[in-house]
Design an enzyme around this catalytic site. Structure first.
Site, PDB file in Angstrom:
ATOM      1  N   HIS A  97     -56.571  78.530  13.659  1.00  0.00           N
ATOM      2  CA  HIS A  97     -56.140  77.722  12.504  1.00  0.00           C
ATOM      3  C   HIS A  97     -55.105  76.693  12.985  1.00  0.00           C
ATOM      4  O   HIS A  97     -54.288  76.997  13.850  1.00  0.00           O
ATOM      5  CB  HIS A  97     -55.535  78.671  11.468  1.00  0.00           C
ATOM      6  CG  HIS A  97     -55.325  78.098  10.093  1.00  0.00           C
ATOM      7  ND1 HIS A  97     -56.148  77.169   9.502  1.00  0.00           N
ATOM      8  CD2 HIS A  97     -54.367  78.371   9.160  1.00  0.00           C
ATOM      9  CE1 HIS A  97     -55.695  76.901   8.281  1.00  0.00           C
ATOM     10  NE2 HIS A  97     -54.623  77.599   8.045  1.00  0.00           N
ATOM     11  N   ARG A 107     -63.706  75.818   7.470  1.00  0.00           N
ATOM     12  CA  ARG A 107     -63.125  76.622   6.390  1.00  0.00           C
ATOM     13  C   ARG A 107     -62.360  75.693   5.453  1.00  0.00           C
ATOM     14  O   ARG A 107     -61.241  75.286   5.744  1.00  0.00           O
ATOM     15  CB  ARG A 107     -62.133  77.658   6.949  1.00  0.00           C
ATOM     16  CG  ARG A 107     -62.728  78.657   7.921  1.00  0.00           C
ATOM     17  CD  ARG A 107     -61.679  79.691   8.321  1.00  0.00           C
ATOM     18  NE  ARG A 107     -60.419  79.095   8.738  1.00  0.00           N
ATOM     19  CZ  ARG A 107     -60.148  78.677   9.969  1.00  0.00           C
ATOM     20  NH1 ARG A 107     -61.035  78.809  10.932  1.00  0.00           N
ATOM     21  NH2 ARG A 107     -58.971  78.143  10.235  1.00  0.00           N
ATOM     22  N   CYS A 146     -38.123  76.596 -19.329  1.00  0.00           N
ATOM     23  CA  CYS A 146     -37.814  77.997 -19.617  1.00  0.00           C
ATOM     24  C   CYS A 146     -38.983  78.874 -19.159  1.00  0.00           C
ATOM     25  O   CYS A 146     -39.946  78.379 -18.588  1.00  0.00           O
ATOM     26  CB  CYS A 146     -37.570  78.169 -21.114  1.00  0.00           C
ATOM     27  SG  CYS A 146     -36.416  76.946 -21.782  1.00  0.00           S
ATOM     28  N   LYS A 159     -59.582  82.280  -1.732  1.00  0.00           N
ATOM     29  CA  LYS A 159     -58.450  83.214  -1.837  1.00  0.00           C
ATOM     30  C   LYS A 159     -57.541  82.832  -3.001  1.00  0.00           C
ATOM     31  O   LYS A 159     -57.602  81.705  -3.509  1.00  0.00           O
ATOM     32  CB  LYS A 159     -57.661  83.182  -0.519  1.00  0.00           C
ATOM     33  CG  LYS A 159     -57.011  81.820  -0.247  1.00  0.00           C
ATOM     34  CD  LYS A 159     -56.463  81.704   1.164  1.00  0.00           C
ATOM     35  CE  LYS A 159     -55.860  80.323   1.398  1.00  0.00           C
ATOM     36  NZ  LYS A 159     -55.467  80.119   2.803  1.00  0.00           N
ATOM     37  N   TYR A 217     -31.716  75.103 -22.383  1.00  0.00           N
ATOM     38  CA  TYR A 217     -30.581  75.818 -21.803  1.00  0.00           C
ATOM     39  C   TYR A 217     -29.630  74.899 -21.045  1.00  0.00           C
ATOM     40  O   TYR A 217     -30.059  74.047 -20.258  1.00  0.00           O
ATOM     41  CB  TYR A 217     -31.057  76.894 -20.827  1.00  0.00           C
ATOM     42  CG  TYR A 217     -31.815  78.028 -21.456  1.00  0.00           C
ATOM     43  CD1 TYR A 217     -31.275  78.770 -22.508  1.00  0.00           C
ATOM     44  CD2 TYR A 217     -33.086  78.373 -20.996  1.00  0.00           C
ATOM     45  CE1 TYR A 217     -31.979  79.828 -23.081  1.00  0.00           C
ATOM     46  CE2 TYR A 217     -33.789  79.436 -21.555  1.00  0.00           C
ATOM     47  CZ  TYR A 217     -33.227  80.161 -22.597  1.00  0.00           C
ATOM     48  OH  TYR A 217     -33.935  81.193 -23.148  1.00  0.00           O
ATOM     49  N   ARG A 219     -48.867  81.775  14.051  1.00  0.00           N
ATOM     50  CA  ARG A 219     -48.896  82.649  12.878  1.00  0.00           C
ATOM     51  C   ARG A 219     -49.733  83.889  13.190  1.00  0.00           C
ATOM     52  O   ARG A 219     -49.298  84.747  13.931  1.00  0.00           O
ATOM     53  CB  ARG A 219     -49.366  81.866  11.647  1.00  0.00           C
ATOM     54  CG  ARG A 219     -49.038  82.575  10.340  1.00  0.00           C
ATOM     55  CD  ARG A 219     -49.422  81.769   9.106  1.00  0.00           C
ATOM     56  NE  ARG A 219     -50.867  81.654   8.940  1.00  0.00           N
ATOM     57  CZ  ARG A 219     -51.458  80.984   7.939  1.00  0.00           C
ATOM     58  NH1 ARG A 219     -50.716  80.366   7.030  1.00  0.00           N
ATOM     59  NH2 ARG A 219     -52.769  80.924   7.850  1.00  0.00           N
ATOM     60  N   ASP A 238     -41.272  80.374 -20.909  1.00  0.00           N
ATOM     61  CA  ASP A 238     -42.514  80.228 -21.674  1.00  0.00           C
ATOM     62  C   ASP A 238     -42.726  78.832 -22.232  1.00  0.00           C
ATOM     63  O   ASP A 238     -43.760  78.578 -22.849  1.00  0.00           O
ATOM     64  CB  ASP A 238     -42.494  81.184 -22.877  1.00  0.00           C
ATOM     65  CG  ASP A 238     -42.003  82.555 -22.501  1.00  0.00           C
ATOM     66  OD1 ASP A 238     -42.608  83.145 -21.584  1.00  0.00           O
ATOM     67  OD2 ASP A 238     -40.993  83.010 -23.074  1.00  0.00           O
TER      68      ASP A 238
HETATM   69  C1  LIG Z   1     -56.117  78.919   3.253  1.00  0.00           C
HETATM   70  C2  LIG Z   1     -56.751  78.818   4.580  1.00  0.00           C
HETATM   71  C3  LIG Z   1     -57.728  77.834   4.846  1.00  0.00           C
HETATM   72  C4  LIG Z   1     -58.037  76.709   3.900  1.00  0.00           C
HETATM   73  O1  LIG Z   1     -57.160  75.642   4.191  1.00  0.00           O
HETATM   74  P1  LIG Z   1     -57.213  74.246   3.366  1.00  0.00           P
HETATM   75  O2  LIG Z   1     -56.115  73.466   3.947  1.00  0.00           O
HETATM   76  O3  LIG Z   1     -56.965  74.625   1.927  1.00  0.00           O
HETATM   77  O4  LIG Z   1     -58.558  73.684   3.570  1.00  0.00           O
HETATM   78  C5  LIG Z   1     -58.397  77.877   6.062  1.00  0.00           C
HETATM   79  N1  LIG Z   1     -58.100  78.825   6.977  1.00  0.00           N
HETATM   80  C6  LIG Z   1     -57.140  79.753   6.771  1.00  0.00           C
HETATM   81  C7  LIG Z   1     -56.828  80.765   7.826  1.00  0.00           C
HETATM   82  C8  LIG Z   1     -56.430  79.774   5.578  1.00  0.00           C
HETATM   83  O5  LIG Z   1     -55.454  80.690   5.397  1.00  0.00           O
END
Ligand SMILES: *Cc1c(COP(=O)(O)O)cnc(C)c1O
Length: 382
Positions: free
Chosen positions: A169, A225, A318, A39, A271, A137, A320
């Site tokens: 998760h 994952r 800044c 992602k 700045y 979540r 850029d």
């Molecule tokens: C981004 C994400 C992951 C990956 O997590 P890492 O900590 O980068 O391994 C796994 N599951 C879900 C739902 C995520 O949003």
């Protein structure tokens, strides 16, 4: 598109590192398969090249947030299983179904919408049901879980969907031993057991992210994952350097000095003159700014390597560009500045940046902006 031979700024991405990081994850995952999470443009590394390297390393699934990301992977010719987990009402379910993309559903409205789309497409959707095992979540609460499971099973019986996955998760996987970790494993087991009692036969049950892949074998289930570890950054940075986990950071952020100039002591830099020189010195101008992912909070904090020495950003970052106080170092315009990388030349790591800024390495790499060219070191063919 041809690139200038000496780019202003670039993120060099080591696809061989990505391939071997995924192979290391695969070895740690035991009998579970690996989903490489790509992602957010592959955490800034470039989604499609990352996905290809991950597949070469043994990933059989790819994970993305949006269906758009999944469709871009399909358009690039990736044939691995893909799960997209962020859906909103009115989602483009039909496109996910026809592109063979698995989608995550966490509520009864999602079952209703995906079923309607499957009826029109005349083929079943592939659906992973998400339970909130304690992150608080995106999953369905334990209270809502039985109704969600039953709605999905009814839709499955009607041929609208195939319930391919059950998942959740972690909240605290980066703190192994935190009491919520074991509690979440138990809630997840119970949720899977309830679904199976009601008749679900998911292909994959999955809970672990990168951190749990390395630290919690009982969370591996059928699929892990992994995101951050794919990119070679430690998911448990307080405990392990990447190398201790068999990982190598894949991104090097580099730029070239645009200007080096001598200035006297007491010279105000950038700045609001938040930096003043304390002696006659050389200032260097670097073509990266907050639009490129160097946070404005890195003012007078961000570390870099230039001319073989560590230096710290001088004055405000800044949009850029930013400045460096180079002392009497014999550096000239055109010389390379390494912002972060694997550390081979003594440059800071993305983790060093994260520590300096009070954030996580995920944010450091994923915020590198689109103006920074990505260049790739290809996979070594064996
Ligand atoms: C981004 C994400 C992951 C990956 O997590 P890492 O900590 O980068 O391994 C796994 N599951 C879900 C739902 C995520 O949003």
């Amino acid at each position: 598109m041809s690139r200038p031979s000496a780019p202003r700024a670039e993120a060099r991405v080591d696809l061989e590192a990505i391939r071997s990081n995924v192979a290391a994850l695969d070895a740690h995952a035991g009998r579970a398969c690996v989903m490489a999470v790509v992602k957010a443009d592959g955490y800034g590394h470039g989604m499609v090249p990352t996905a290809r390297a991950a597949v070469a390393g043994g990933a059989t699934w790819l994970g993305v947030a949006t269906i758009d990301e999944a469709l871009a992977l399909r358009a690039a010719g990736l044939t691995a299983r893909i799960l997209a987990w962020m859906v909103t009402p009115g989602e483009q379910w039909d496109r996910a179904i026809t592109a063979d993309v698995d989608v995550s559903v966490n509520s009864v409205w999602g079952i209703r919408e995906v079923s309607a789309a499957a009826l029109l497409a005349d083929r079943p959707a592939r659906v992973h049901l998400k339970v909130d095992s304690g992150l608080g979540r995106a999953g369905a609460t334990q209270a809502d879980w039985p109704d969600l499971v039953d709605a999905a099973l009814k839709a499955e019986a009607n041929g609208y969907l195939r319930l391919t996955g059950v998942w959740s998760h972690f909240a605290y996987a980066d703190e192994p031993g935190h009491p919520t970790v074991a509690a979440q494993v138990q809630v997840f087991r119970d949720a899977v057991a309830l679904a199976e009692r009601h008749g679900a036969r998911p292909e994959v049950r999955h809970l672990a992210n990168s951190a749990a892949t390395f630290t919690l074998p009982e969370a591996h289930f059928d699929l892990v994952r992994a995101g951050i570890a794919v990119y070679g950054l430690s998911p448990v940075p307080q405990r392990h350097e990447p190398a201790e986990l068999g990982l190598r950071p894949a991104m090097t952020l580099a730029a070239r000095l645009m200007l080096v100039k001598r200035v006297p002591s007491g010279y105000g830099v950038s700045y609001a003159h938040e930096y003043l020189t304390t002696a006659e010195t050389s200032l260097g101008l670097v073509p990266l700014g907050f639009a490129d992912g160097i946070p404005r909070d890195a003012t007078n904090i961000g570390p870099v390597l230039v001319g073989g020495r560590r230096r710290t950003i001088a004055g405000r970052v800044c949009m850029d560009q930013f400045m460096l106080d180079l002392g009497d170092d014999p550096v000239v315009a055109g010389d390379e500045v390494l912002v972060f990388g694997p550390g081979d030349s003594g440059e800071p790591s993305a983790e060093d940046w994260a520590r300096a800024l009070g954030t996580i390495s995920y944010e450091v790499v994923s915020r590198v902006g689109p103006r920074v060219a990505r260049t790739y070191r290809e996979i070594i063919q064996t």
